[in-house]
Structure formats: structure tokens, C-alpha cells
Scaffold this motif. Sequence first.
Motif, mmCIF file in Angstrom:
data_model
loop_
_atom_site.group_PDB
_atom_site.id
_atom_site.type_symbol
_atom_site.label_atom_id
_atom_site.label_comp_id
_atom_site.label_asym_id
_atom_site.label_seq_id
_atom_site.Cartn_x
_atom_site.Cartn_y
_atom_site.Cartn_z
ATOM 1 N N VAL A 256 -21.194 23.236 -6.392
ATOM 2 C CA VAL A 256 -20.465 24.496 -6.320
ATOM 3 C C VAL A 256 -19.700 24.719 -7.607
ATOM 4 C CG1 VAL A 256 -18.627 25.742 -5.089
ATOM 5 C CG2 VAL A 256 -20.234 24.324 -3.808
ATOM 6 N N CYS A 257 -19.614 25.974 -8.011
ATOM 7 C CA CYS A 257 -18.761 26.359 -9.143
ATOM 8 C C CYS A 257 -17.740 27.375 -8.660
ATOM 9 C CB CYS A 257 -19.601 26.956 -10.270
ATOM 10 S SG CYS A 257 -18.617 27.552 -11.687
ATOM 11 N N ASN A 258 -16.468 27.054 -8.815
ATOM 12 C CA ASN A 258 -15.384 28.005 -8.561
ATOM 13 C C ASN A 258 -14.881 28.530 -9.904
ATOM 14 O OD1 ASN A 258 -15.448 27.470 -5.771
ATOM 15 N ND2 ASN A 258 -14.084 25.711 -6.018
ATOM 16 N N ILE A 259 -14.658 29.826 -9.984
ATOM 17 C CA ILE A 259 -14.198 30.442 -11.235
ATOM 18 C C ILE A 259 -12.845 31.097 -11.018
ATOM 19 C CG2 ILE A 259 -14.688 32.114 -13.058
ATOM 20 C CD1 ILE A 259 -17.637 31.864 -12.441
ATOM 21 N N VAL A 260 -11.868 30.681 -11.810
ATOM 22 C CA VAL A 260 -10.606 31.403 -11.919
ATOM 23 C C VAL A 260 -10.741 32.289 -13.150
ATOM 24 C CG1 VAL A 260 -8.110 31.228 -12.131
ATOM 25 C CG2 VAL A 260 -9.375 29.445 -10.909
ATOM 26 N N ASP A 261 -10.754 33.581 -12.950
ATOM 27 C CA ASP A 261 -11.136 34.530 -13.988
ATOM 28 C C ASP A 261 -10.367 34.306 -15.286
ATOM 29 O OD1 ASP A 261 -12.708 36.762 -14.821
ATOM 30 O OD2 ASP A 261 -10.961 38.075 -14.589
ATOM 31 N N LYS A 262 -11.151 34.057 -16.351
ATOM 32 C CA LYS A 262 -10.645 33.876 -17.715
ATOM 33 C C LYS A 262 -9.751 32.645 -17.884
ATOM 34 C CE LYS A 262 -10.795 38.822 -18.895
ATOM 35 N NZ LYS A 262 -11.372 39.261 -17.606
ATOM 36 N N LYS A 263 -9.768 31.737 -16.875
ATOM 37 C CA LYS A 263 -8.879 30.585 -16.959
ATOM 38 C C LYS A 263 -9.572 29.232 -16.760
ATOM 39 C CE LYS A 263 -4.637 32.979 -15.549
ATOM 40 N NZ LYS A 263 -3.523 33.011 -14.549
ATOM 41 N N LEU A 264 -10.523 29.133 -15.808
ATOM 42 C CA LEU A 264 -10.979 27.809 -15.427
ATOM 43 C C LEU A 264 -12.325 27.861 -14.718
ATOM 44 C CD1 LEU A 264 -10.064 24.712 -15.005
ATOM 45 C CD2 LEU A 264 -9.357 25.462 -12.722
ATOM 46 N N LEU A 265 -13.164 26.841 -14.999
ATOM 47 C CA LEU A 265 -14.324 26.529 -14.164
ATOM 48 C C LEU A 265 -14.017 25.238 -13.407
ATOM 49 C CD1 LEU A 265 -17.425 27.115 -16.498
ATOM 50 C CD2 LEU A 265 -16.379 28.712 -14.877
ATOM 51 N N HIS A 266 -14.251 25.269 -12.104
ATOM 52 C CA HIS A 266 -14.008 24.106 -11.251
ATOM 53 C C HIS A 266 -15.311 23.792 -10.527
ATOM 54 C CE1 HIS A 266 -12.414 22.605 -7.137
ATOM 55 N NE2 HIS A 266 -12.495 21.576 -7.956
ATOM 56 N N PHE A 267 -15.912 22.648 -10.878
ATOM 57 C CA PHE A 267 -17.180 22.249 -10.282
ATOM 58 C C PHE A 267 -16.927 21.200 -9.201
ATOM 59 C CE2 PHE A 267 -18.214 23.585 -14.610
ATOM 60 C CZ PHE A 267 -19.274 24.454 -14.384
ATOM 61 N N ILE A 268 -17.694 21.284 -8.125
ATOM 62 C CA ILE A 268 -17.616 20.309 -7.039
ATOM 63 C C ILE A 268 -19.022 19.839 -6.713
ATOM 64 C CG2 ILE A 268 -16.727 19.801 -4.737
ATOM 65 C CD1 ILE A 268 -15.198 22.475 -4.889
ATOM 66 N N LEU A 269 -19.237 18.538 -6.750
ATOM 67 C CA LEU A 269 -20.498 17.940 -6.317
ATOM 68 C C LEU A 269 -20.240 17.223 -5.002
ATOM 69 C CD1 LEU A 269 -21.884 16.406 -9.649
ATOM 70 C CD2 LEU A 269 -22.098 18.739 -8.778
ATOM 71 N N LEU A 270 -20.982 17.609 -3.971
ATOM 72 C CA LEU A 270 -20.791 17.046 -2.641
ATOM 73 C C LEU A 270 -22.005 16.217 -2.261
ATOM 74 C CD1 LEU A 270 -19.419 20.260 -0.890
ATOM 75 C CD2 LEU A 270 -18.086 18.305 -1.683
ATOM 76 N N HIS A 271 -21.753 14.953 -1.961
ATOM 77 C CA HIS A 271 -22.789 14.009 -1.542
ATOM 78 C C HIS A 271 -22.282 13.307 -0.298
ATOM 79 C CE1 HIS A 271 -25.055 10.170 -1.631
ATOM 80 N NE2 HIS A 271 -26.007 10.850 -2.225
ATOM 81 N N GLU A 272 -23.173 12.746 0.474
ATOM 82 C CA GLU A 272 -22.768 12.061 1.695
ATOM 83 C C GLU A 272 -21.742 10.969 1.431
ATOM 84 O OE1 GLU A 272 -24.835 9.590 5.411
ATOM 85 O OE2 GLU A 272 -26.053 10.310 3.732
ATOM 86 N N ASP A 273 -21.854 10.284 0.299
ATOM 87 C CA ASP A 273 -20.983 9.150 -0.004
ATOM 88 C C ASP A 273 -19.976 9.425 -1.112
ATOM 89 O OD1 ASP A 273 -22.471 7.625 1.844
ATOM 90 O OD2 ASP A 273 -23.940 7.137 0.305
ATOM 91 N N VAL A 274 -20.155 10.524 -1.863
ATOM 92 C CA VAL A 274 -19.372 10.749 -3.075
ATOM 93 C C VAL A 274 -18.978 12.221 -3.169
ATOM 94 C CG1 VAL A 274 -19.330 10.555 -5.599
ATOM 95 C CG2 VAL A 274 -20.725 8.974 -4.254
#
Length: 285
Positions: A256-274
Motif C-alpha cells: 500500500v502507498c499512502n500519500i500526504v499531499d506534497k509532504k510524504l509517501l508512506h509505504f506499507i508491506l503486509l505479510h502473514e509474518d512481517v
Amino acid sequence: MRFRGKLVDVGCVANFTRVLNTIAKLTKTCTLHLSSDKLYFIVSDRAANGGVTIWCELVQNNFFDEYQMDGLSVEFNEIYLDIPPDSIARALKTAQSAKSVKIKLTKKHCPYLTLDVELASLLSHSRVVTHDIPVQVVPQQLWSDHKEPAVPDFDVSIYLPPFKTLKSVMDKMKNLTNFMVVQANQSGEMNLEIDTELVSVTTYFKDLGNPPWASVNWSQDRCHGRDPKAMAQAKVDTKKLLQFVAGQQINADKAVCNIVDKKLLHFILLHEDVTLQYFLPAVTM
């Protein structure tokens, strides 16, 4: 302080190795936080890492057959160590066909993470390869510098295309500019854009889907009432973005990529264990 863990299952060793390889691709040093039920790999020295923050969380009983940890005290039953992830990843390369891997905190003339890799042998006795990796114990007064970062109040949240596809696109763009604009909206659309005096290039992705964050406890306030077609965007360092995309070995179930407009990219990797979070700040547009 004491720590001792043992990995036996070949799949668990492989997954743990992939996590270390991913972290090693992103940073030369990080903090390993050990608790009774979880392990965390943390990069939070924002000034030294160009604003990049990393938070990787593992549930210990999904990896370790044996796990013993006695922290600083009964009240503060935790351990924080500054470690070189690349050195641990290299040591684990010898463990892909191992019978077991023991990881323990030892002290000789300085603190070490010691990896004892038990290798299969045609002889009656197993062979054990030992790796001593120097680490530094983080004093308790600095623990607060390594707390989990808050999930940003994002404008757009979107599922990412396959990392192989992203890497292919970014590899073609990386030599054209030092910065790239990532745009996305709540209609499942994402654009990667570069714009220089000589060339403008945009790659379009559609039908990616948007996570149903309303079903979890993460804020979506800024998404409510927003035009689903309206793009949020962030201009970021191309090298750091490609480093994150190219270094992934976790095989995430969802990215997933979350975007705070003109401020930040926040990536989330979701796995069963991690779970891995990667925070990449925007540069001035």
C-alpha cells in the motif's frame, strides 16, 4: 541482558533471511528491538538518512522454535541493539540448507550477535559455522528515539502495482532526473511522472484499488468528502524510491502507498509474518 533464539524450519530461515536482505538494501545500520513477543528493525535517525524512516515488525513465534529474552530489568524487559543488517544477511547466506540457526547475544571484548549455523553433514557429526557480529547496546535513555512512528493523516491510500513492474518503469526513468512525482487518487489510479527542461514522461496505472481503511483503526478523515478523482502527489528522491522498490524480498500479500499531499509517501508491506513501513518525505515542489 540475555537473548537466545533458534530457527529450525527451512521456510522460517528463508523468510528471516529475506527480511534481513530487504533491510540491508535500505540502510547500512539499524536498531534491533527485542521484546518478549516481537522483533523490530528500526531506522529513525532522520537527519542522517535524508528523512527516511523504516519500521519492520516480526512476530517471534512465527520464526523461532526457541526464544528466550531477558531485558534490561523486570520493569523494562526489552533490548535495543544497533546492528549492521548487511553483516547478518551475509551470515545467513550460509544457512539456507542448515539444520538450525541459533542467534544469541554474547559478550567478549564487546557485545556481539553470534550466529551458530548447524550445517548438514555426510558424517555422523554436524558442522557448525559461527559468525560473531559486533553490535552496540542502546542505552535506555535513548529508547524513546525508536518508538513506532504514527501513521500519517493521508489524503490518498492506494494499492501498489507489482514491484517488478514498478522497478522496470523506474529503471527507465532514473537516469533522466533525480526526482520523481508520485500521484494517486481514490479511484485506483496512480501516475509516475518526471518533468525536466528536456523531457516529460508519465506512466499511468489504473484499476489498482484502494484499501478499505474504514474497517480498521487508521484515520481516513482527510479522504472523506474528497473527490475520488482528485490526485494527491509527492515529489521524492528517485534513488531512495527505487532503492525501496528494488530491494523488496518480503513477498508481501498486500503493498500500500499512502500519500500526504506534497509532504510524504508512506509505504506499507503486509505479510502473514512481517509488516514493513517505509516513510519517504517529499522534497519542495
